[in-house]
Design an enzyme around this catalytic site. Structure first.
Site, short mmCIF file in Angstrom:
data_model
loop_
_atom_site.label_atom_id
_atom_site.label_comp_id
_atom_site.label_asym_id
_atom_site.label_seq_id
_atom_site.Cartn_x
_atom_site.Cartn_y
_atom_site.Cartn_z
N LYS A 1 0.94 4.74 6.76
CA LYS A 1 0.36 5.59 5.73
C LYS A 1 1.05 6.96 5.76
CE LYS A 1 -2.84 2.46 4.89
NZ LYS A 1 -2.75 1.61 3.66
N SER B 1 0.80 -1.22 0.00
CA SER B 1 0.00 0.00 0.00
C SER B 1 0.84 1.27 0.00
CB SER B 1 -0.94 0.01 1.21
OG SER B 1 -0.21 0.14 2.41
#
Length: 283
Positions: free
Chosen positions: A159, A88
């Site tokens: 993230k 990701s």
């Protein structure tokens, strides 16, 4: 000629010699008992038996335990290895990378900034609170994850911070770019071929929370996927574990986690006092 002296020497009884020898040994023993133990001498339980070599094993076990305790202490409070479990965050971070997370980055009053790559606990915001399981298994898993030998807990995520408290984050402008406080952001760190977002959104980030997104937007479950969850997809600042600083493994990828200047032109949110370097990442 001194015959009396010779007779006295010959007539000395055997008992007197034994008595003298006994007194001599006793005095030596008492002197040794009164001597202090040498400073570098190990306790008997660490020396062990010369025949079995048990002392060496005990010392090795003690050293291993001390090293493990030190590593866990450092991982718990200062610098923790974190195994990247998915793609990701490609191409910034790849699956199998082990990054070193600075757990002191936000410990002394500093808050995450736009552009920071952070590791956080998503329980309660990106999903339900983590269910309780076997405490022993959980402890062993946490210990292994703390030194980067196991995948992190399912509720831990890595993230990039795109919006901080008070920011209005929208997608997208006429060129498909994300806007923060009305300023388009050129995200040069995105995975090649990805668009900034295929999902449209318009959100004002609550104070004390963060809007986070993966760099591989087409393969990332991030704040966009939890718009209907508690917190509207945002993550509490106090759930941030730390900032990803370095890639420590594999050897061929030794480097710092790249910083970005993509947010340097973003103005402060309405009502907020601009910082010395608005929108810039730390470091």
């Amino acid at each position: 000629m001194n015959t009396e002296g010779q007779l006295a020497e010959r007539d000395r009884s055997p008992g007197s010699e034994k008595e003298h020898e006994g007194r001599s040994r006793s005095s030596h023993a008492s002197a040794r008992a009164g001597e202090p133990r040498p400073a570098g001498r190990l306790p008997r339980w660490l020396r062990g038996s010369r025949l079995t070599g048990g002392g060496r094993w005990r010392r090795a076990a003690l050293l291993a335990t001390a090293c493990a305790a030190f590593v866990l202490l450092v991982s718990g409070f200062v610098l923790q290895p974190f195994l990247i479990p998915s793609g990701s965050m490609e191409s910034t971070l790849r699956p199998g990378d082990r990054v070193l997370v600075n757990k002191l980055a936000y410990r002394f009053g500093d808050d995450p900034s736009r552009g920071d790559v952070v590791v956080f606990d998503g329980a309660g915001s990106f999903g339900e609170e983590e269910p309780s399981g076997n405490p022993v298994t959980g402890l062993l898993r946490k210990a292994a994850a703390a030194v980067g030998l196991a995948e992190p807990a399912e509720s831990d995520y890595v993230k990039r911070v795109v919006g901080i408290g008070g920011d209005r984050v929208t997608c997208c402008d006429e060129r498909g770019r994300i806007e923060v406080n009305g300023q388009p952001v050129d995200e040069h760190y995105l995975h090649p071929g990805d668009s900034p977002s295929r999902v449209r959104f318009d959100i004002v980030v609550p104070e004390g929370r963060l809007w986070v997104m993966g760099d591989h937007r087409d393969a990332s479950r991030d704040s966009r996927d939890y718009l209907g969850a508690p917190g509207g997809g945002t993550v509490p600042v106090d759930k941030v574990i730390g900032r990803a600083e370095w890639i420590g493994w594999p050897f061929g990828r030794w480097s710092g986690v790249p910083r970005t200047d993509a947010f340097t032109s973003v103005p402060a949110a309405p009502g907020r006092i601009p910082s010395a370097a608005p929108g810039g990442a730390h470091g």
